[in-house]
Structures are given as C-alpha cells and as structure tokens.
Scaffold this motif. Sequence first.
Motif, mmCIF file in Angstrom:
data_model
loop_
_atom_site.group_PDB
_atom_site.id
_atom_site.type_symbol
_atom_site.label_atom_id
_atom_site.label_comp_id
_atom_site.label_asym_id
_atom_site.label_seq_id
_atom_site.Cartn_x
_atom_site.Cartn_y
_atom_site.Cartn_z
ATOM 1 N N PRO A 180 41.421 -1.362 41.080
ATOM 2 C CA PRO A 180 40.734 -2.604 40.861
ATOM 3 C C PRO A 180 41.817 -3.607 41.570
ATOM 4 O O PRO A 180 42.976 -3.720 41.674
ATOM 5 N N CYS A 181 41.153 -4.811 42.193
ATOM 6 C CA CYS A 181 41.841 -5.879 42.648
ATOM 7 C C CYS A 181 42.523 -6.698 41.650
ATOM 8 O O CYS A 181 41.997 -6.941 40.929
ATOM 9 N N PRO A 182 43.708 -6.854 41.925
ATOM 10 C CA PRO A 182 44.589 -7.510 40.910
ATOM 11 C C PRO A 182 44.220 -9.107 40.791
ATOM 12 O O PRO A 182 44.693 -9.682 39.938
ATOM 13 N N CYS A 183 43.286 -9.731 41.745
ATOM 14 C CA CYS A 183 43.031 -11.112 41.432
ATOM 15 C C CYS A 183 42.130 -11.411 40.232
ATOM 16 O O CYS A 183 41.927 -12.340 39.879
ATOM 17 N N GLY A 184 41.494 -10.335 39.678
ATOM 18 C CA GLY A 184 40.694 -10.486 38.515
ATOM 19 C C GLY A 184 39.254 -10.719 38.696
ATOM 20 O O GLY A 184 38.388 -10.851 37.823
ATOM 21 N N SER A 185 38.768 -10.154 39.984
ATOM 22 C CA SER A 185 37.414 -10.287 40.246
ATOM 23 C C SER A 185 36.503 -8.875 39.695
ATOM 24 O O SER A 185 35.241 -9.172 39.958
ATOM 25 N N HIS A 186 37.279 -8.207 39.239
ATOM 26 C CA HIS A 186 36.757 -6.886 38.673
ATOM 27 C C HIS A 186 36.119 -6.006 39.709
ATOM 28 O O HIS A 186 35.126 -5.311 39.626
ATOM 29 N N ARG A 191 36.954 -3.743 48.271
ATOM 30 C CA ARG A 191 35.784 -4.929 48.497
ATOM 31 C C ARG A 191 36.063 -6.174 47.961
ATOM 32 O O ARG A 191 35.360 -7.045 47.903
ATOM 33 N N CYS A 192 37.277 -6.474 47.888
ATOM 34 C CA CYS A 192 38.138 -7.774 47.657
ATOM 35 C C CYS A 192 39.136 -8.247 48.480
ATOM 36 O O CYS A 192 38.920 -8.339 49.712
ATOM 37 N N HIS A 193 40.363 -8.135 47.951
ATOM 38 C CA HIS A 193 41.598 -8.818 48.896
ATOM 39 C C HIS A 193 41.979 -7.722 49.807
ATOM 40 O O HIS A 193 43.338 -7.643 50.006
ATOM 41 N N ASN A 194 41.351 -6.781 50.258
ATOM 42 C CA ASN A 194 42.117 -5.442 50.807
ATOM 43 C C ASN A 194 42.625 -6.057 52.308
ATOM 44 O O ASN A 194 43.662 -5.477 52.765
HETATM 45 ZN ZN LIG Z 1 40.575 -9.726 44.953
#
Ligand SMILES: [Zn+2]
Length: 220
Positions: A180-186, A191-194
């Motif tokens: 899971p992305c640690p930014c909290g986007s679920h 698929r996020c801050h990669n």
């Molecule tokens: Zn993220």
Amino acid sequence: MAESASDRFARWRLQDLLLRHSGLRIMPNSGDDLLLAGDLPFRATGPDGRTVEDCYAIEIRVQSTFPRGIPTVRETGGRIAPAFHKLEGDLLCLGARTEIQIQLATAPTLLGFVDRLVIPYLFGHSYHEAHGVMPFGELEHGRDGLLQYFASLFRAPSRAAARVFVHLTSLRRRVANKEPCPCGSHRRLGRCHNRQVNRLRKLLGRSWFRGEFNAIATDE
Ligand SMILES: [Zn+2]
C-alpha cells in the motif's frame, strides 16, 4: 591502471570550480587529498525572496573517493559559531546525509558540491544572522531530524508514513510496488507514488535506504 590525479580533477571539473569561484585556490598538501582554500563570495535568494550577498573564508578537503566520499568544509574566518550546524572537528554540517548524497549523485562535480551544498549552508548562516531564523526551516537533531527530513523528501503526510516510504525504497521495485502507498490513498505504491520512490532507489541504491531505514527504525 589507477586514475591519475589530473584525470580525477578533470572528472571532478576542478577547473570549472576555480573559474566560477575565483577566490578559491589549490593549497599545498602532503597527502592524497585535494585541499582548496580562499574566499567564497556569493549572492543567493531564499524561498521568501530575500537576497543575501556575503563572503566567507573557507577550506575544502576533497578525498580521492569523491563524489562517493563527501568533502569536508571548514570556515576559517571565525564567523560561524561552534553551536551553529557543525559536525565534530569544527566541520560544517551541510545537511542530512541522504540530501548530500542526492545532490552529489545528481551533480557529481566540485562545482556542484559548492553551489548545491556549501553556498546554501553559508547563505543559511548569513540569513540566520540577519533574521534570527533559518531560511528553509531547521531540522531537529538525531532520529527525529532524519524522519522530518524524509517526510519532506517524500512529501509524506506524517513521520510514520515517511518511515514506510524509506522502507519501500529499500525493497526491490516489484516487491515494493505491491505494498500500500504510505500517502494514504489506499492504492498500491505501483499505482501511486512509485515514480518518486523509483527515482530515489535508482539514484542511491536500495542498500543506502536500508541503512537509513535502520537508522530511523531503531528505538531510542
Ligand atoms: Zn501515494
């Protein structure tokens, strides 16, 4: 064959540094280190738009392992108090070690070192003299300072999230992307801050971030 000193100086772009900062000179030195000393005048503008023009007498010692090895810098004019950001032996503390590695990996030259790390430090000192605060804010000491630094590096919503970002950067890309992305986007990291994580992993390597994760994971 071992690299000659002149090949090394060419790779470090020593001439560029001496042309750009003409107050610096190569000093006689018995060992393998390159010793530079002299006046470093600069003009710099902070995030608030305030400009500082100043000059410091400095000494830079560069080991043959540069840019992997970080040069040491001393202020020789007696302006910077020992209580201001310094390391053991009166050396200037140029920033969080990961930040120094990022700057040196991005611009692995002596000019890059001076322009991206030494001048911002001196600017910070002059700004602090004039306004009583640091222009870019100030890091706490020790583990808290590291977490604070990583939170801003990863633009993480919390220090706990910053710690997870550092951990993910220490893992193989394929493994990290499923987490899971640690930014909290679920969403998953992949698929996020990669991109942000991949860039730093590529720049400094997984083992660097494993070391940093160990440094911030230890209980005090
Ligand atoms: Zn993220």
